[in-house]
Design an enzyme around this catalytic site. Structure first.
Site, PDB file in Angstrom:
ATOM      1  N   SER A 130       0.818  -1.203   0.000  1.00 16.88           N
ATOM      2  CA  SER A 130       0.000   0.000   0.000  1.00 16.88           C
ATOM      3  C   SER A 130       0.854   1.255   0.000  1.00 16.88           C
ATOM      4  O   SER A 130       1.931   1.287   0.573  1.00 16.88           O
ATOM      5  CB  SER A 130      -0.921   0.031   1.218  1.00 16.88           C
ATOM      6  OG  SER A 130      -1.650   1.249   1.207  1.00 16.88           O
ATOM      7  N   LYS A 184      -4.479  -6.772   3.286  1.00 21.81           N
ATOM      8  CA  LYS A 184      -4.468  -5.617   2.360  1.00 21.81           C
ATOM      9  C   LYS A 184      -5.890  -5.284   1.911  1.00 21.81           C
ATOM     10  O   LYS A 184      -6.257  -4.121   1.775  1.00 21.81           O
ATOM     11  CB  LYS A 184      -3.575  -5.909   1.150  1.00 21.81           C
ATOM     12  CG  LYS A 184      -3.632  -4.816   0.066  1.00 21.81           C
ATOM     13  CD  LYS A 184      -3.071  -3.513   0.579  1.00 21.81           C
ATOM     14  CE  LYS A 184      -3.319  -2.245  -0.182  1.00 21.81           C
ATOM     15  NZ  LYS A 184      -3.717  -2.160  -1.506  1.00 21.81           N
ATOM     16  N   HIS A 187      -7.513  -3.463   4.655  1.00 20.24           N
ATOM     17  CA  HIS A 187      -6.933  -2.112   4.627  1.00 20.24           C
ATOM     18  C   HIS A 187      -7.715  -1.243   3.639  1.00 20.24           C
ATOM     19  O   HIS A 187      -8.091  -0.110   3.940  1.00 20.24           O
ATOM     20  CB  HIS A 187      -5.449  -2.184   4.231  1.00 20.24           C
ATOM     21  CG  HIS A 187      -4.865  -0.868   3.799  1.00 20.24           C
ATOM     22  ND1 HIS A 187      -5.118  -0.306   2.566  1.00 20.24           N
ATOM     23  CD2 HIS A 187      -4.051   0.003   4.437  1.00 20.24           C
ATOM     24  CE1 HIS A 187      -4.495   0.850   2.463  1.00 20.24           C
ATOM     25  NE2 HIS A 187      -3.834   1.064   3.594  1.00 20.24           N
ATOM     26  N   ASN A 188      -7.982  -1.795   2.464  1.00 26.02           N
ATOM     27  CA  ASN A 188      -8.702  -1.022   1.460  1.00 26.02           C
ATOM     28  C   ASN A 188     -10.150  -0.766   1.858  1.00 26.02           C
ATOM     29  O   ASN A 188     -10.691   0.299   1.593  1.00 26.02           O
ATOM     30  CB  ASN A 188      -8.633  -1.731   0.106  1.00 26.02           C
ATOM     31  CG  ASN A 188      -7.305  -1.500  -0.583  1.00 26.02           C
ATOM     32  OD1 ASN A 188      -6.302  -1.204   0.062  1.00 26.02           O
ATOM     33  ND2 ASN A 188      -7.267  -1.655  -1.892  1.00 26.02           N
ATOM     34  N   GLU A 191     -10.007   1.963   4.112  1.00 24.05           N
ATOM     35  CA  GLU A 191      -9.710   3.151   3.286  1.00 24.05           C
ATOM     36  C   GLU A 191     -11.010   3.729   2.705  1.00 24.05           C
ATOM     37  O   GLU A 191     -11.248   4.937   2.754  1.00 24.05           O
ATOM     38  CB  GLU A 191      -8.744   2.716   2.175  1.00 24.05           C
ATOM     39  CG  GLU A 191      -8.425   3.733   1.105  1.00 24.05           C
ATOM     40  CD  GLU A 191      -7.559   3.098  -0.014  1.00 24.05           C
ATOM     41  OE1 GLU A 191      -6.490   2.547   0.302  1.00 24.05           O
ATOM     42  OE2 GLU A 191      -7.961   3.164  -1.195  1.00 24.05           O
TER      43      GLU A 191
END
Ligand code: 6PG
Length: 477
Positions: A130, A184, A187-188, A191
């Site tokens: 990222s 990940k 994480h997105n 986000e």
């Protein structure tokens, strides 16, 4: 003997190129390869003086230019392109070599690929990266999955090029097989939630507070100095103060209001549905993008009545309230994302350390933020924490913020300003802290129409009411 490369990168679009440059800048010899050789040549011509690159035109030469065990980073578009590259390289590799997929792959694909390559003695390392293009070049946050053995050989190189906080790398072995890509993905998802909440704060400051984009940019700049300090708040201030050079209008007013997505947020929600984890804040963010991207329904609904006009509620009170709503809702989104990581870790046997995830998100990645330090501390203290909301720091933060948060959600409803992120986060908070939920009534309904049975608060076992009889007696199920 000619020099061999410690690591290779295949796929030299901007992300791959920047990762390759980052390795080279850290003193590693980097083998580089691309489907079309022109890109490889261009990289060496433009950036050859940054370190040592070994360019190859063919996959065979590329593989031959790597020291053993070979470490091959694949940086291509997620999906069939990744399978094509694996099919091309796997036959050229030898047991113990590593294929590292640094794209945004779906974790289920990573699990499948890892299992298939393991049978051939190869390590497949699904790795979350990222930080966008700049991060790839200057220090991303890196989330590698795959075997522990592969991390021993690969980890030091990845740690080398990652972002650092107080000298500590923003890279850690997340867990086996698809764990890195899973983290990940979450994480997105976070986000998406972060961005949606910030957008709602902006909208309320503008519509209810009557502030201009330039004024709101200043408000965000101020917030960035406080507990909300984060990359996304910082860039929001930059975007809001931008004027369109052509029309002189605020930039945000000339951009079409349909948010796009490549799909990682949607994957996060799909996985949460499978795991049964209520990540409602993240889901609202994904759905808000979907709603924005439906011009037909929006056009048809544009004439629906809203509330009768009310005056702007401006003033510093509103600003403070919105800051509180934003902070509390953000905490909820992170609490949900971490709960999903914990649930997946259990489901797939990954043994993920949630504190370590917060640690490697403190810099380099898109959601980097001051408050990740507190998340790290919370999970370090208590790795099995059932929800972040009960950690001392977050409990106090949310308790302090909740009145403002409630006023903002009420104001948004009153004024007809959509704030699905704030509202759903608050509903989640109230749902979680409720002593009794109306789920009891749902159990009653289920038992009524489908004899689905229910449990009682005062004794063990499953029960059913004979609803169709006159007496409606309860019987053990
Ligand atoms: C990152 C970003 C990056 C990218 C995503 C999300 O961590 O560097 O998350 O992976 O921005 O593709 O983009 P969408 O909004 O298009 O889904």
């Amino acid at each position: 003997m000619s020099e061999k490369a410690q690591i290779g990168v295949t796929g030299l679009a901007v992300m791959g190129r920047n990762l390759a440059r980052n390795f080279a800048r850290h003193g590693h010899t980097v083998a580089v390869h691309n489907r079309s050789y022109a890109r490889t040549k261009e990289l060496v011509e433009q950036f050859g003086d940054e370190g040592t690159f070994l360019p190859s035109e063919s996959a065979q030469d590329f593989v031959a230019s790597l020291e053993r065990p070979r470490r091959v980073v694949i940086m291509v578009k997620a999906g069939p392109a990744t399978d094509a590259v694996i099919d091309e390289f796997a036959p050229l590799l030898e047991p113990g070599d590593m294929l590292i997929d640094a794209g945004n792959a779906h974790f289920a694909d990573t699990r499948r690929r890892e299992a298939a390559l393991k049978e051939r003695g190869l390590h497949f390392v699904g790795t979350g990266v990222s930080g966008g293009e700049e991060g790839a070049l200057h220090g991303p946050s890196i989330m590698p999955g795959g075997s522990r053995e592969s991390y021993e050989s690969l980890g030091p190189l990845l740690e080398d090029i990652s972002a650092k906080v107080d000298g500590e790398p923003c890279c850690v072995h997340v867990g086996p097989d698809g764990a890195g890509h899973f983290v990940k993905m979450v994480h997105n998802g976070i986000e998406y939630a972060d961005m949606q909440l910030i957008a709602e704060a902006y909208d309320l400051l503008r519509q209810a507070g009557g502030h201009s984009p330039a004024e709101i940019a200043e408000i965000f700049k101020g917030w960035n100095e406080g507990r909300l300090g984060s990359y996304l708040i910082e860039i929001t201030a930059e975007v809001l103060k931008q004027a369109d050079p052509e029309t002189g209008q605020p930039f945000v007013d000339v951009v079409l209001d349909r948010a796009e997505q490549k799909g990682t947020g949607r994957w996060t929600v799909q996985s949460a549905l499978d795991l049964g984890v209520p990540i409602s804040g993240i889901a609202e963010a994904v759905f808000a993008r979907a709603l924005s991207g439906d011009p037909v329904a929006r056009e048809a609904a544009a004439g629906l009545p809203g509330p009768s006009a009310t005056a702007g509620a401006g003033g510093t009170g509103l600003q403070a309230d919105i800051e509180q709503a934003l902070f509390a809702s953000k905490i909820v989104a992170y609490a949900q994302g971490f709960q999903q990581i914990q649930a997946a870790s259990k489901e797939y046997g990954w043994d993920i350390d949630p504190g370590a995830m917060a640690k490697i998100w403190r810099d380099g990645c898109i959601i980097r933020a001051k408050f990740l330090d507190y998340i790290k501390q919370a999970y370090d203290k208590s790795p099995q924490l059932p929800t972040l909301l009960v950690d001392d720091y977050f409990l106090e933060a949310v308790s302090g913020a909740q009145q403002g948060w409630r006023r903002v959600v009420a104001l948004a409803a009153e004024q007809g300003v959509p704030a699905p992120g704030f509202a759903s986060a608050l509903a989640y908070y109230d749902g979680l802290r409720a002593k009794r939920l109306p789920a009891a009534l749902i159990q009653g309904q289920r038992d009524f129409f489908g004899a689905h049975t229910y449990q009682r608060v005062d004794k063990p076992g499953a029960f059913h009411v004979l609803w169709a009889t006159e007496d409606r007696n309860e019987v053990p199920a």
